[in-house]
Design a protein around this motif. Structure first.
Motif, PDB file in Angstrom:
ATOM      1  N   HIS A  95       0.796  -1.143  -0.020  1.00  0.00           N
ATOM      2  CA  HIS A  95       0.147   0.088   0.045  1.00  0.00           C
ATOM      3  C   HIS A  95       0.807   1.172  -0.107  1.00  0.00           C
ATOM      4  O   HIS A  95       1.934   1.285   0.392  1.00  0.00           O
ATOM      5  CB  HIS A  95      -0.865  -0.115   1.261  1.00  0.00           C
ATOM      6  CG  HIS A  95      -0.305  -0.065   2.398  1.00  0.00           C
ATOM      7  ND1 HIS A  95       0.243   0.907   3.288  1.00  0.00           N
ATOM      8  CD2 HIS A  95       0.216  -1.212   3.401  1.00  0.00           C
ATOM      9  CE1 HIS A  95       0.500   0.548   4.541  1.00  0.00           C
ATOM     10  NE2 HIS A  95       0.878  -0.620   4.395  1.00  0.00           N
ATOM     11  N   ASP A 106       6.418   1.264   5.989  1.00  0.00           N
ATOM     12  CA  ASP A 106       5.221   0.533   6.028  1.00  0.00           C
ATOM     13  C   ASP A 106       4.540   0.672   4.809  1.00  0.00           C
ATOM     14  O   ASP A 106       3.805   1.560   4.297  1.00  0.00           O
ATOM     15  CB  ASP A 106       4.299   1.228   7.235  1.00  0.00           C
ATOM     16  CG  ASP A 106       3.086   0.609   7.219  1.00  0.00           C
ATOM     17  OD1 ASP A 106       1.997   0.898   8.179  1.00  0.00           O
ATOM     18  OD2 ASP A 106       2.864  -0.460   6.729  1.00  0.00           O
ATOM     19  N   GLU A 140      -4.959   0.848   2.410  1.00  0.00           N
ATOM     20  CA  GLU A 140      -4.950  -0.412   3.226  1.00  0.00           C
ATOM     21  C   GLU A 140      -5.107   0.255   4.870  1.00  0.00           C
ATOM     22  O   GLU A 140      -5.657  -0.628   5.260  1.00  0.00           O
ATOM     23  CB  GLU A 140      -3.391  -0.764   3.002  1.00  0.00           C
ATOM     24  CG  GLU A 140      -3.176  -2.054   3.810  1.00  0.00           C
ATOM     25  CD  GLU A 140      -2.746  -2.079   5.275  1.00  0.00           C
ATOM     26  OE1 GLU A 140      -2.312  -0.917   5.479  1.00  0.00           O
ATOM     27  OE2 GLU A 140      -2.839  -2.892   5.835  1.00  0.00           O
ATOM     28  N   GLU A 141      -4.645   1.273   5.201  1.00  0.00           N
ATOM     29  CA  GLU A 141      -4.638   1.779   6.588  1.00  0.00           C
ATOM     30  C   GLU A 141      -6.191   2.210   7.064  1.00  0.00           C
ATOM     31  O   GLU A 141      -6.349   1.822   8.234  1.00  0.00           O
ATOM     32  CB  GLU A 141      -3.686   2.932   6.806  1.00  0.00           C
ATOM     33  CG  GLU A 141      -2.251   2.653   6.366  1.00  0.00           C
ATOM     34  CD  GLU A 141      -1.644   1.578   7.541  1.00  0.00           C
ATOM     35  OE1 GLU A 141      -0.214   1.475   7.376  1.00  0.00           O
ATOM     36  OE2 GLU A 141      -2.310   1.107   8.455  1.00  0.00           O
ATOM     37  N   GLN A 208       7.160  -5.091  11.329  1.00  0.00           N
ATOM     38  CA  GLN A 208       6.311  -4.272  12.303  1.00  0.00           C
ATOM     39  C   GLN A 208       6.377  -4.834  13.636  1.00  0.00           C
ATOM     40  O   GLN A 208       5.553  -4.511  14.250  1.00  0.00           O
ATOM     41  CB  GLN A 208       5.073  -3.932  11.745  1.00  0.00           C
ATOM     42  CG  GLN A 208       4.901  -3.190  10.507  1.00  0.00           C
ATOM     43  CD  GLN A 208       3.573  -3.103   9.736  1.00  0.00           C
ATOM     44  OE1 GLN A 208       2.860  -3.767   9.710  1.00  0.00           O
ATOM     45  NE2 GLN A 208       3.239  -1.779   9.591  1.00  0.00           N
ATOM     46  N   HIS A 398       4.609   2.359  12.454  1.00  0.00           N
ATOM     47  CA  HIS A 398       3.264   3.229  12.630  1.00  0.00           C
ATOM     48  C   HIS A 398       3.947   4.351  13.654  1.00  0.00           C
ATOM     49  O   HIS A 398       3.239   4.825  14.584  1.00  0.00           O
ATOM     50  CB  HIS A 398       2.212   2.598  13.388  1.00  0.00           C
ATOM     51  CG  HIS A 398       1.284   1.770  12.474  1.00  0.00           C
ATOM     52  ND1 HIS A 398      -0.024   1.252  12.667  1.00  0.00           N
ATOM     53  CD2 HIS A 398       1.634   1.388  11.118  1.00  0.00           C
ATOM     54  CE1 HIS A 398      -0.556   0.777  11.535  1.00  0.00           C
ATOM     55  NE2 HIS A 398       0.429   0.766  10.763  1.00  0.00           N
TER      56      HIS A 398
HETATM   57 MN    MN Z   1       0.345   0.023   8.599  1.00  0.00          MN
END
Ligand code: MN
Ligand code: HGY
Ligand code: MN
Length: 428
Positions: A95, A106, A140-141, A208, A398
């Motif tokens: 993404h 990310d 995506e988020e 992550q 994040h």
């Molecule tokens: Mn993410």
């Protein structure tokens, strides 16, 4: 010094195809105009920053020998033809949107690694019995509109009915946001790929989490992605004068929400280690110091590798919240906004990816479940999926402190090229 002008790939260091250039490009995209905020990275779906980012990515895809298009959901798709025109494709991607105050890797790293592997084959003049498509998913988020994975759902053909009635925090509807770039909401489902067009999907993504770093490994192979629920909870109390409303007569929505947040944390802590429960977003109304809060709205994100564990925790949370609402004489509504089932990665692809990692790295790759959600869990409805994890410093994500070692990303690049070449050998 990385030039901030990403529209012309020549302005970036001339490092050739590989992980190092992918990291350089993530860094170059981590600043304005590729962020909506001057001093931190926030790239919401269909924002100006999103469009600027997509334009730069399209330039890099074209420089890597791909034809590019923006699909009906606003995703960016690059295509590197196979040996025969219109061949089905191996899809590589992730993404390009971000959370607020995000790290630079990310999602974006997986898209740019896709560009790098195509750039390598274009430079070699090498083509395969399949096309390679690289996709940058736009949402995506779920950091702008209430649900996540919106655009991979469109590609996977899961947007049966058009998502109407969705607005961002500023009250801008999805329809208006799409219209800003000439797209129409009712045509969003046309982003769906036809069965057979996509042979398989490979997503490279930072872990992550802390496991790869703790075990001193550059990469890992994902076996499954955890199930996740996303709820919206509204608590209605009675707003009142902070100076005159006796404590014994209050129906304080924020005090009720605070007790709810702690109850959610306790339930999350009570299960297996892969059970997690998070309240990440909370708004208070009217939100001024001298008024007892009358209304609170907050989110709940509940996940576990096993859907039954997730479901049981969600039921326990609902029971706890309903009981405290009665006791505090507030009304509480807990609405499910999103249910993403646990998704196993395709076993054959995962073995092929593990072999590629073993051959490239020289030792048995770590297999692991992903607690983080990824577009791969949605694309699995369209084609078999596999995921490659890349070590990230401290497992932090994040968060602007997100960091990768370019040599790890180079290892991932080599694993991906090995996977593609092995996949070609297994192509029907
Ligand atoms: Mn993410
Ligand atoms: O929330 C997630 O797991 C992903 O980062 N969107
Ligand atoms: Mn991600």
């Amino acid at each position: 010094m990385i030039s901030s002008d990403c529209s012309d790939p020549a302005t970036l260091p001339a490092s050739g195809p590989g992980g190092v250039r992918a990291v350089e490009r993530c860094d170059a995209l981590g600043i304005a105009p590729y962020s909506e905020e001057p001093d931190r990275l926030f790239r919401p779906y269909l924002s100006a920053a999103y469009r600027a980012t997509r334009d730069s990515l399209a330039g890099w895809m074209q420089a890597a020998g791909m034809k590019t298009r923006v699909d009906a959901a606003g995703n960016l798709v690059g295509r590197y033809e196979g040996l025969t025109p219109d061949a089905p494709a191996l899809l590589i991607g992730s993404h390009i949107d971000s959370v607020r105050d995000a790290g630079r890797y990310d999602g974006m790293l997986g898209v740019l690694l896709g560009v790098e592997v195509v750039a390598r084959y274009a430079a070699l003049g090498q083509r395969f019995p399949f096309a390679i498509e690289v996709i940058g998913f736009g949402d995506e988020e779920g950091s702008r509109f209430p649900v996540s994975m919106l655009t991979s759902r469109a590609v996977a053909g899961l947007l049966k009915d058009v998502p109407t009635g969705m607005q961002d925090a500023a009250g801008v509807s999805l329809q208006a946001a799409l219209a800003e770039e000439g797209l129409e909401l009712e045509h969003m489902p046309e982003a769906a790929r036809k069965p057979g067009e996509i042979l398989a999907y490979l997503e490279a993504h930072i872990e992550q989490g802390p496991v790869l770093e703790a075990e001193n490994r550059a990469v890992g192979v994902v076996t499954a992605i955890a199930a996740q629920y996303r709820f919206r909870v509204s608590v209605q109390g009675v707003a009142g004068h902070a100076g005159t409303m006796p404590m014994t007569l209050r129906q304080d929505a924020l005090a009720a929400a605070a007790e709810a947040v702690l109850a959610i944390e306790t339930i999350g802590q009570s299960g297996p280690s892969d059970l997690v429960a998070t309240v990440g977003q909370l708004t208070v109304a009217p939100g001024v110091p001298n008024v007892v809060p009358g209304e609170v709205v907050f989110s709940i994100d509940v996940r576990a590798g096993d859907a039954a564990v997730r479901n049981a925790a969600a039921a326990e949370i609902r029971t706890a919240l309903e009981a405290l609402a009665v006791r505090r004489k507030v009304t509480l509504d807990m609405t499910l906004q999103q249910d993403l089932p646990a998704t196993p990665c395709d076993a054959a692809l995962t073995n092929l990816l593990s072999n590629a990692a073993r051959t490239t790295i020289g030792d048995e790759p770590r297999r692991m479940v992903s607690g983080a959600g990824h577009d791969a869990m949605v694309v699995a409805a369209l084609a078999p999926v596999c995921m490659l994890f890349i070590r990230c410093e401290g497992g932090i994500s994040h968060n602007p402190a997100e960091a990768v070692d370019p040599s790890d990303v180079d290892q991932a690049f080599l694993v991906m090229t090995r996977f593609i070449e092995d996949f070609a050998g297994h192509c029907p």
